[in-house]
Design a protein around this motif. Structure first.
Motif, short mmCIF file in Angstrom:
data_model
loop_
_atom_site.label_atom_id
_atom_site.label_comp_id
_atom_site.label_asym_id
_atom_site.label_seq_id
_atom_site.Cartn_x
_atom_site.Cartn_y
_atom_site.Cartn_z
N GLU A 106 -4.31 -3.32 -16.69
CA GLU A 106 -3.74 -2.93 -15.40
C GLU A 106 -2.71 -3.92 -14.90
O GLU A 106 -2.01 -3.65 -13.92
CB GLU A 106 -4.86 -2.79 -14.36
N LEU A 107 -2.61 -5.07 -15.56
CA LEU A 107 -1.66 -6.10 -15.13
C LEU A 107 -0.27 -5.89 -15.71
O LEU A 107 0.70 -6.48 -15.24
CB LEU A 107 -2.17 -7.48 -15.54
N HIS A 108 -0.15 -5.06 -16.75
CA HIS A 108 1.16 -4.84 -17.38
C HIS A 108 2.05 -3.99 -16.48
O HIS A 108 1.56 -3.17 -15.68
CB HIS A 108 0.99 -4.15 -18.73
N LEU A 109 3.35 -4.18 -16.59
CA LEU A 109 4.29 -3.34 -15.85
C LEU A 109 4.15 -1.88 -16.28
O LEU A 109 3.86 -1.59 -17.45
CB LEU A 109 5.72 -3.80 -16.08
N ALA A 110 4.37 -0.99 -15.33
CA ALA A 110 4.28 0.44 -15.64
C ALA A 110 5.42 0.84 -16.57
O ALA A 110 6.59 0.65 -16.24
CB ALA A 110 4.31 1.26 -14.36
N THR A 111 5.06 1.38 -17.73
CA THR A 111 6.05 1.85 -18.70
C THR A 111 6.28 3.34 -18.50
O THR A 111 5.32 4.12 -18.46
CB THR A 111 5.57 1.59 -20.14
N LEU A 112 7.53 3.74 -18.39
CA LEU A 112 7.87 5.14 -18.14
C LEU A 112 8.25 5.83 -19.44
O LEU A 112 8.66 5.19 -20.41
CB LEU A 112 9.04 5.22 -17.15
N ALA A 113 8.11 7.15 -19.46
CA ALA A 113 8.56 7.93 -20.61
C ALA A 113 10.04 7.64 -20.84
O ALA A 113 10.84 7.69 -19.90
CB ALA A 113 8.33 9.41 -20.36
N THR A 114 10.39 7.31 -22.08
CA THR A 114 11.74 6.90 -22.42
C THR A 114 12.24 7.70 -23.62
O THR A 114 11.50 7.95 -24.56
CB THR A 114 11.78 5.40 -22.77
N SER A 115 13.50 8.12 -23.55
CA SER A 115 14.11 8.86 -24.65
C SER A 115 15.58 8.47 -24.75
O SER A 115 16.23 8.22 -23.73
CB SER A 115 13.98 10.37 -24.41
N PRO A 140 0.95 -18.44 -11.93
CA PRO A 140 0.48 -19.73 -11.42
C PRO A 140 -0.97 -19.64 -10.95
O PRO A 140 -1.39 -18.59 -10.45
CB PRO A 140 1.43 -20.00 -10.24
N PRO A 141 -1.76 -20.70 -11.12
CA PRO A 141 -3.19 -20.64 -10.78
C PRO A 141 -3.51 -20.11 -9.38
O PRO A 141 -4.46 -19.31 -9.25
CB PRO A 141 -3.64 -22.10 -10.95
N PRO A 142 -2.75 -20.47 -8.34
CA PRO A 142 -3.14 -19.96 -7.00
C PRO A 142 -3.09 -18.43 -6.87
O PRO A 142 -3.77 -17.86 -6.02
CB PRO A 142 -2.13 -20.62 -6.06
N VAL A 143 -2.26 -17.78 -7.72
CA VAL A 143 -2.12 -16.32 -7.62
C VAL A 143 -2.50 -15.63 -8.92
O VAL A 143 -2.18 -14.47 -9.13
CB VAL A 143 -0.68 -15.92 -7.22
N ALA A 144 -3.19 -16.34 -9.81
CA ALA A 144 -3.56 -15.77 -11.10
C ALA A 144 -4.61 -14.67 -10.92
O ALA A 144 -5.49 -14.77 -10.06
CB ALA A 144 -4.11 -16.85 -12.01
N PRO A 145 -4.55 -13.60 -11.72
CA PRO A 145 -5.55 -12.53 -11.62
C PRO A 145 -6.90 -13.00 -12.16
O PRO A 145 -6.98 -13.90 -12.99
CB PRO A 145 -4.96 -11.42 -12.50
N LYS A 146 -7.97 -12.36 -11.69
CA LYS A 146 -9.31 -12.72 -12.13
C LYS A 146 -9.51 -12.41 -13.61
O LYS A 146 -10.19 -13.14 -14.32
CB LYS A 146 -10.34 -11.98 -11.28
N ASP A 147 -8.93 -11.31 -14.08
CA ASP A 147 -9.07 -10.90 -15.47
C ASP A 147 -7.69 -10.82 -16.10
O ASP A 147 -7.05 -9.77 -16.07
CB ASP A 147 -9.78 -9.56 -15.57
N PRO A 148 -7.19 -11.91 -16.68
CA PRO A 148 -5.82 -11.90 -17.23
C PRO A 148 -5.65 -10.98 -18.44
O PRO A 148 -4.53 -10.74 -18.86
CB PRO A 148 -5.59 -13.36 -17.62
#
Length: 270
Positions: free
Chosen positions: A115-124, A103-111
């Protein structure tokens, strides 16, 4: 092992900093997130994560922490969806964990920032089980070959420390073609065309979830056995609280040795 190692939160935090942050940990059976959009969330060893199968069929494990203010993104145990939306401030992610909108009130400056993506963990995925690691150890998990078709999973909530449950699973066994222990949280038992994977999920220091993944059979046939494990482990937790030691056994001794090594690493770091 001392009685306080089974009943105090500071020991659990030490385990979170050492073995739970460095080893391959089982999250779920791959059959639990079989379809595109299927997801499953859990807290494993104090770490909030969720597994999801994307539209192309790829399984990922992601940290369950919004990049806005680190709040929980997935608030239900399992389901199917097209996107994930943080209920606190509306940041939205796709099935690969990529930031989509806010939403605009909480939108990041650089969409467009990665760095905005969720942290992806090593998966097997090994023998039908999804593993993840925060530290990406060099060797992926190996469960010694394929298993029968996935039949379903039983979940049993146990009022005990996770180590009590592991000790009970190990106490009456020795390594053999029919039983194998995969450090730190998974036991595999085989009997003909049936295979049971008993996954220990440390939720808090006095709450453990046991997931019984059934391959080659129906999970309902194992409800009584799971109920018995629950009863025994809760009694054993009372014994540990009273200072009674764990039952001896070669696998239990190996388990305690590996725990001691993890505690030593934590002591050296502090």
């Amino acid at each position: 092992m001392k009685s306080e190692d089974y009943a105090r939160g500071d020991t659990f935090q030490s385990e979170k900093r050492t073995l739970f942050s460095s080893e391959w940990l089982p999250l779920c059976a791959a059959g639990q997130i079989a379809k595109p959009g299927d997801f499953l969330s859990a807290t494993v060893g104090g770490w909030g994560v969720f597994g999801v199968r994307d539209r192309e069929g790829t399984v990922r494990v992601l940290r369950n922490a919004c990049r806005h203010q680190n709040m929980q993104v997935v608030g239900t145990p399992s389901g199917n969806c097209a996107t994930f939306r943080c209920r606190f401030h509306g940041w939205t992610y796709d099935l690969q964990g990529r930031f989509l909108s806010a939403p605009p009130p909480v939108a990041p400056k650089d969409p467009e920032s990665p760095e905005l993506h969720l942290a992806t963990l090593a998966t097997s995925i090994a023998s039908g089980v999804v593993f993840f690691s925060l530290a990406a150890p060099a060797a992926p998990p190996d469960l010694d070959g394929p298993l029968p078709a996935y039949g379903g999973t039983l979940a049993t909530e146990i009022a005990c420390n996770w180590k009590v449950c592991v000790e009970h699973l190990l106490a009456e066994h020795t390594p053999s073609p029919d039983f194998d222990w995969h450090w730190p949280l998974l036991a595999v038992r085989c009997a003909g065309s049936l295979a049971l994977m008993e996954q220990v999920v440390p939720h808090t220091f006095l709450r453990t979830r046991l997931l019984t993944h059934v391959f080659g059979g129906a999970p309902d046939e194992h409800k009584q056995a799971a109920a018995t494990i629950k009863h025994v482990c809760e009694r054993l937790q009372a014994d540990r609280n009273d200072g009674k030691p764990a039952v001896d056994g070669a696998l239990v001794a190996t388990f305690h040795r590996q725990l001691a090594e993890a505690y030593a690493r934590d002591g050296a770091a502090t």
